[in-house]
Design an enzyme around this catalytic site. Structure first.
Site, PDB file in Angstrom:
ATOM      1  N   GLU A 226       5.669   6.126  10.121  1.00 24.98           N
ATOM      2  CA  GLU A 226       5.832   7.056   8.995  1.00 24.98           C
ATOM      3  C   GLU A 226       6.236   8.454   9.467  1.00 24.98           C
ATOM      4  O   GLU A 226       6.813   9.226   8.713  1.00 24.98           O
ATOM      5  CB  GLU A 226       4.566   7.061   8.136  1.00 24.98           C
ATOM      6  CG  GLU A 226       4.401   5.682   7.507  1.00 24.98           C
ATOM      7  CD  GLU A 226       3.492   5.600   6.301  1.00 24.98           C
ATOM      8  OE1 GLU A 226       2.944   6.646   5.898  1.00 24.98           O
ATOM      9  OE2 GLU A 226       3.339   4.491   5.782  1.00 24.98           O
TER      10      GLU A 226
ATOM     11  N   CYS B 173       2.382  -6.534   1.347  1.00 23.74           N
ATOM     12  CA  CYS B 173       1.442  -5.969   2.325  1.00 23.74           C
ATOM     13  C   CYS B 173       0.722  -7.094   3.078  1.00 23.74           C
ATOM     14  O   CYS B 173       0.094  -7.960   2.461  1.00 23.74           O
ATOM     15  CB  CYS B 173       0.434  -5.114   1.565  1.00 23.74           C
ATOM     16  SG  CYS B 173      -0.805  -4.355   2.599  1.00 23.74           S
TER      17      CYS B 173
ATOM     18  N   SER C  32       0.824  -1.204   0.000  1.00 22.59           N
ATOM     19  CA  SER C  32       0.000   0.000   0.000  1.00 22.59           C
ATOM     20  C   SER C  32       0.866   1.266   0.000  1.00 22.59           C
ATOM     21  O   SER C  32       0.372   2.344  -0.291  1.00 22.59           O
ATOM     22  CB  SER C  32      -0.902  -0.005   1.229  1.00 22.59           C
ATOM     23  OG  SER C  32      -0.121  -0.188   2.392  1.00 22.59           O
TER      24      SER C  32
HETATM   25  N1  DGL Z   1       1.192  -2.374   4.407  1.00 19.01           N
HETATM   26  C1  DGL Z   1       0.131  -2.524   5.375  1.00 19.01           C
HETATM   27  C2  DGL Z   1       0.230  -3.925   6.005  1.00 19.01           C
HETATM   28  O1  DGL Z   1       1.255  -4.557   6.016  1.00 19.01           O
HETATM   29  C3  DGL Z   1       0.181  -1.436   6.430  1.00 19.01           C
HETATM   30  C4  DGL Z   1      -0.192  -0.070   5.930  1.00 19.01           C
HETATM   31  C5  DGL Z   1      -1.636   0.028   5.479  1.00 19.01           C
HETATM   32  O2  DGL Z   1      -2.550  -0.137   6.291  1.00 19.01           O
HETATM   33  O3  DGL Z   1      -1.834   0.263   4.290  1.00 19.01           O
HETATM   34  O4  DGL Z   1      -0.753  -4.429   6.482  1.00 19.01           O
END
Ligand code: DGL
Length: 274
Positions: A158, A79, A17
């Site tokens: 972040e 992700c 994401s």
């Molecule tokens: N990349 C997402 C995960 O590993 C975290 C960030 C998001 O919620 O987009 O679940």
């Protein structure tokens, strides 16, 4: 990984994401320095962690269509949320070999636990999907899995609050239940959480094993590519490509702090047209 893989010099597509999936890209390159990566971060539409399954599947399909234009030999869904909510659907959607991050993390956790009590932390979407628990109880019947969504960790990471009293306070609250249940293993079930590793390790205490699905997935990927005979091996230095759907410069700045030598430039993609 399912379908047959072909050209070993082709890149590996990795998507997330946003920036978090770089923790997975970093592990892939640490373990397979010869490989080439095409990375896509959906910075226009994050977070995925609070989105519905249908939306995450739709977004992921668009990204896969984009990555396929780059002739990738395999796709890693970096992700955790997309792996939890969409991987099954995506695997039947394209004929390309595809790997998420849940399986490797779940396997490492059931192998690591001594008292059979495993904690899992992740986004709301990942925890709601219940996939870690289902996978781990299928792998090792009888394990007790205690799950906790930690939605504030992503923005904290972040913001660069890796070592900060605010992060300590929030993490203590999130981890309280898991500590009370005496988990001896904790799965860092979100791309961003390995960046909080030292804080989480300190709060959980010395005896608790922290499992990093990014690391475990890279191991699993290396094995799969090796078995298929399509590891790139060392040769010409690989030129990685980084794409995002918004805020390319912000991505480059964050990316440079995670994997300094790799990210020279980030390109913008209008992902909605795929
Ligand atoms: N990349 C997402 C995960 O590993 C975290 C960030 C998001 O919620 O987009 O679940």
């Amino acid at each position: 990984m399912g379908a047959a893989m072909s050209d070993n010099s082709a890149p590996i597509g990795v998507f997330d994401s946003g920036v978090g999936g770089l923790t997975v890209a970093r592990e892939i390159l640490r373990q397979m320095p010869g490989e080439r990566i095409v990375y896509f971060g959906d910075t226009a539409r994050l977070p995925y962690g609070s989105k519905s399954k249908d939306t995450v599947i739709r977004y992921s399909k668009q990204i896969i269509r984009f990555l396929m234009t780059k002739n990738v030999k395999a796709i890693v869904v970096a992700c955790n949320t997309a792996s939890s909510l969409a991987l099954e659907e995506l695997q039947s959607y394209v004929g390309l070999p595809m790997m998420g991050v849940i399986h490797a993390g779940a396997k490492a956790a059931v192998e690591a636990t001594r008292n059979g009590k495993i904690g899992v932390i992740g986004t709301e979407g990942t925890i709601r999907s219940d996939i870690y628990r289902q996978m781990m109880t299928a792998m090792k019947p009888g394990v007790e899995v205690c799950q906790k969504a930690c939605p504030l960790f992503v923005p904290l990471v972040e913001e660069g609050f890796f070592h900060d009293s605010v992060t300590d306070e929030i993490a203590s609250r999130y981890l309280a239940d898991l500590k009370q249940r005496y988990v001896d293993t904790l799965v860092l079930g979100c791309t961003h959480y390995p960046l909080l590793r030292s804080t989480l390790g300190r709060l959980m205490g010395e005896g608790v094993v922290l499992v990093n699905p990014a690391f475990e997935t890279a191991l699993e990927l290396r094995k799969a590519l090796g078995e298929a005979g399509i590891l790139r091996g060392r040769g010409e230095p690989a030129l990685h490509e980084f794409y995002v759907s918004d805020m390319a410069e912000k991505f480059t700045a964050f990316a440079t702090s995670i994997m300094p030598e790799y990210v020279k430039e980030t390109k913008l993609v209008n992902i909605e047209v795929y």
